[in-house]
Design an enzyme around this catalytic site. Structure first.
Site, PDB file in Angstrom:
ATOM      1  N   LYS A 101       2.942  10.150   8.508  1.00 32.63           N
ATOM      2  CA  LYS A 101       2.292   9.651   9.734  1.00 32.63           C
ATOM      3  C   LYS A 101       2.933  10.173  11.025  1.00 32.63           C
ATOM      4  O   LYS A 101       2.689  11.296  11.414  1.00 32.63           O
ATOM      5  CB  LYS A 101       2.248   8.126   9.700  1.00 32.63           C
ATOM      6  CG  LYS A 101       1.193   7.596   8.688  1.00 32.63           C
ATOM      7  CD  LYS A 101       0.896   6.157   8.916  1.00 32.63           C
ATOM      8  CE  LYS A 101      -0.104   5.577   7.943  1.00 32.63           C
ATOM      9  NZ  LYS A 101      -1.490   5.838   8.265  1.00 32.63           N
ATOM     10  N   PHE A 112       0.857  -1.185   0.000  1.00 31.19           N
ATOM     11  CA  PHE A 112       0.000   0.000   0.000  1.00 31.19           C
ATOM     12  C   PHE A 112       0.892   1.234   0.000  1.00 31.19           C
ATOM     13  O   PHE A 112       1.732   1.412   0.882  1.00 31.19           O
ATOM     14  CB  PHE A 112      -0.929   0.043   1.223  1.00 31.19           C
ATOM     15  CG  PHE A 112      -1.830   1.252   1.201  1.00 31.19           C
ATOM     16  CD1 PHE A 112      -2.972   1.267   0.418  1.00 31.19           C
ATOM     17  CD2 PHE A 112      -1.516   2.389   1.925  1.00 31.19           C
ATOM     18  CE1 PHE A 112      -3.797   2.400   0.364  1.00 31.19           C
ATOM     19  CE2 PHE A 112      -2.325   3.526   1.875  1.00 31.19           C
ATOM     20  CZ  PHE A 112      -3.463   3.523   1.102  1.00 31.19           C
ATOM     21  N   ASP A 115       9.364   2.681   1.678  1.00 27.20           N
ATOM     22  CA  ASP A 115       8.199   3.404   2.194  1.00 27.20           C
ATOM     23  C   ASP A 115       8.118   3.121   3.689  1.00 27.20           C
ATOM     24  O   ASP A 115       7.657   2.068   4.107  1.00 27.20           O
ATOM     25  CB  ASP A 115       6.946   2.918   1.450  1.00 27.20           C
ATOM     26  CG  ASP A 115       5.669   3.566   1.964  1.00 27.20           C
ATOM     27  OD1 ASP A 115       5.698   4.132   3.072  1.00 27.20           O
ATOM     28  OD2 ASP A 115       4.640   3.483   1.266  1.00 27.20           O
TER      29      ASP A 115
HETATM   30  C1  LIG Z   1       2.975   2.356   3.933  1.00 30.59           C
HETATM   31  C2  LIG Z   1       2.085   3.509   3.588  1.00 30.59           C
HETATM   32  N1  LIG Z   1       2.384   4.265   2.523  1.00 30.59           N
HETATM   33  C3  LIG Z   1       1.627   5.310   2.182  1.00 30.59           C
HETATM   34  C4  LIG Z   1       0.494   5.640   2.883  1.00 30.59           C
HETATM   35  C5  LIG Z   1      -0.333   6.812   2.477  1.00 30.59           C
HETATM   36  O1  LIG Z   1      -0.211   7.844   3.414  1.00 30.59           O
HETATM   37  P1  LIG Z   1      -1.282   9.021   3.458  1.00 30.59           P
HETATM   38  O2  LIG Z   1      -2.567   8.423   3.926  1.00 30.59           O
HETATM   39  O3  LIG Z   1      -0.706  10.009   4.436  1.00 30.59           O
HETATM   40  O4  LIG Z   1      -1.377   9.569   2.078  1.00 30.59           O
HETATM   41  C6  LIG Z   1       0.139   4.872   3.995  1.00 30.59           C
HETATM   42  C7  LIG Z   1      -1.091   5.148   4.734  1.00 30.59           C
HETATM   43  O5  LIG Z   1      -1.661   4.315   5.398  1.00 30.59           O
HETATM   44  C8  LIG Z   1       0.945   3.763   4.346  1.00 30.59           C
HETATM   45  O6  LIG Z   1       0.649   2.988   5.386  1.00 30.59           O
END
Ligand SMILES: Cc1ncc(COP(=O)(O)O)c(C=O)c1O
Length: 401
Positions: A251, A135, A222
């Site tokens: 986050k 994700f 990520d």
């Molecule tokens: C691993 C990861 N990447 C990207 C995102 C996307 O972040 P945002 O919701 O701040 O756009 C999330 C959100 O849950 C995530 O867990």
């Protein structure tokens, strides 16, 4: 605030299936709703509230910053950006930072870096390796990188240029990229959060690092959910003793003030020049002050150690209480990023747990996810277990796999 809660909001778009709860204040790892009901926050705003709610040193610092300067523009130097960048560089062993406002924006920047890295080398059709169940966000490019057809459904045509491989399978990665001169990068989560708390093996991570070096690919991590102390190190990839070329953060970085960042090592630090990328709000004084103060508090209060110790305690307790039950497939995760996988969908646990006074989430339909603030104490971890275990037993007794 009104105590009135609409079952379905008449004016806010229904992009979330919301519980009939509106939270109005918090203290430490506890939150209260508008009717005064108290909840133990096992979700931390989905791995965001690093230092908990109403922290006695974060709140005055943010109040001070609001009174001084909230926002200017990236047309000017923002000294707090420099300060936060220096701290991220020190803790990551990387060299340069771009600030934005959210996780998907950080990943968008990473994807742009990878494509331009390719174009600068004469690769016209750059391709990026991504993972099943990954994700990376919900913009068009990041949902294309995401390995979940549900998230992509209805938003085609997707962005091209991704090669998808299974987790922890080096041969599959080699096979998928063999003889392909257009590969420029590999993008992955060290522990897949939304995908169901699936961990990359540290030896696999080291092998990916070696493959990236051998082929001149960017290794892009990520760490949006795993970063910022959640697993007991600043960044989860540090457990494998490697350093990536690009790392996306968001986050927990601002303890709830929206902020995202892309941290780059020498191979990626100078790919962007003026005009290549930007954002109006990115790295504004309020957001970057939140980042600086979060790091300060994390160090003063030894929250990396706390995440590791209390996380290990919580995991062991969940394993002891749930691990051997028929219907519980696995208890896994690291630090304060834990998952309990059941053999059946368990979305209803979100509401049942909230009724019992515990906030949590369920990912990938059947994985109970706990990502509480990093200030969680051992006693509070025990309270999570005491609240959760009867609910899981009740669910397993009353439903079929
Ligand atoms: C691993 C990861 N990447 C990207 C995102 C996307 O972040 P945002 O919701 O701040 O756009 C999330 C959100 O849950 C995530 O867990």
């Amino acid at each position: 605030m009104s105590a009135f809660i609409e079952a379905a909001s008449p004016h806010v778009m229904t992009t979330y299936g919301r519980l009939p709860i509106a939270l109005s204040r918090g203290q430490g790892v506890w939150v209260w709703d508008v009717n005064g009901k108290k909840y133990l926050d096992g979700l931390g705003g989905i791995a965001v509230n690093t230092v908990g709610h109403n922290h006695p040193r974060l709140v005055p610092a943010l109040q001070d910053q609001v009174a001084k300067l909230i926002h200017t523009s990236n047309y000017y130097h923002v000294p707090l950006q420099e300060e936060l960048a220096a701290r991220l560089v020190e803790r990551s062993g990387m060299t340069n930072v771009f600030f934005c406002n959210s996780g998907l924006e950080a990943n968008e920047a990473a994807l742009k870096l990878a494509r331009k890295f390719g174009h600068d080398k004469g690769i016209e059709n750059p391709q990026i390796v991504v993972y099943e169940k990954a994700f990376h966000g919900r913009s068009i490019a990041t949902l294309s990188a995401t390995g979940n057809p549900k998230i992509q459904a209805g938003f085609g045509p997707l962005v091209e240029g991704f090669i998808r491989v299974p987790l922890n399978d080096l041969d599959a990665l080699k096979k998928a990229t063999e003889g392909n001169p257009n590969v420029v990068a590999v993008l992955f989560e060290t522990i897949q959060g939304e995908g169901g708390i699936h961990q990359m093996r540290w030896d696999y991570l080291q092998q990916v690092r070696a493959l990236c070096d051998a082929n001149d690919w960017l290794m892009m991590v990520d760490e949006i959910q795993t970063g910022f102390g959640r697993t007991g190190k600043w960044f989860a990839h540090q457990w494998a003793g490697i350093t990536p070329d690009v790392m996306s953060l968001a986050k927990g970085l601002g303890s709830g003030v929206p902020i995202g960042a892309v941290v780059a090592g020498p191979k990626a630090a100078h790919i962007f020049g003026p005009g290549n990328h930007g954002t109006t709000f990115g790295g504004n004084p309020l957001a970057t002050r939140a980042g600086v103060e979060t790091i300060r508090i994390m160090e003063e209060d030894k929250l990396l150690d706390n995440a590791a110790t209390v996380g290990a305690h919580l995991k062991a307790a969940l394993q002891r209480e749930l691990g051997s039950l028929p219907g519980v497939k696995d208890v896994r995760g690291q630090g304060l990023m834990l998952g309990v996988e059941l053999d059946r969908p368990c979305g209803e646990l979100i509401g049942l747990a909230a009724e019992a006074g515990l906030l949590l989430s369920v990912t990938a339909d059947s994985v109970i996810r706990l990502v509480p603030p990093l200030i969680l104490s051992t006693a509070e971890a025990d309270q999570i277990v005491a609240l959760l275990v009867p609910l899981v037993k009740q669910l397993l007794a009353g439903s079929k796999a």
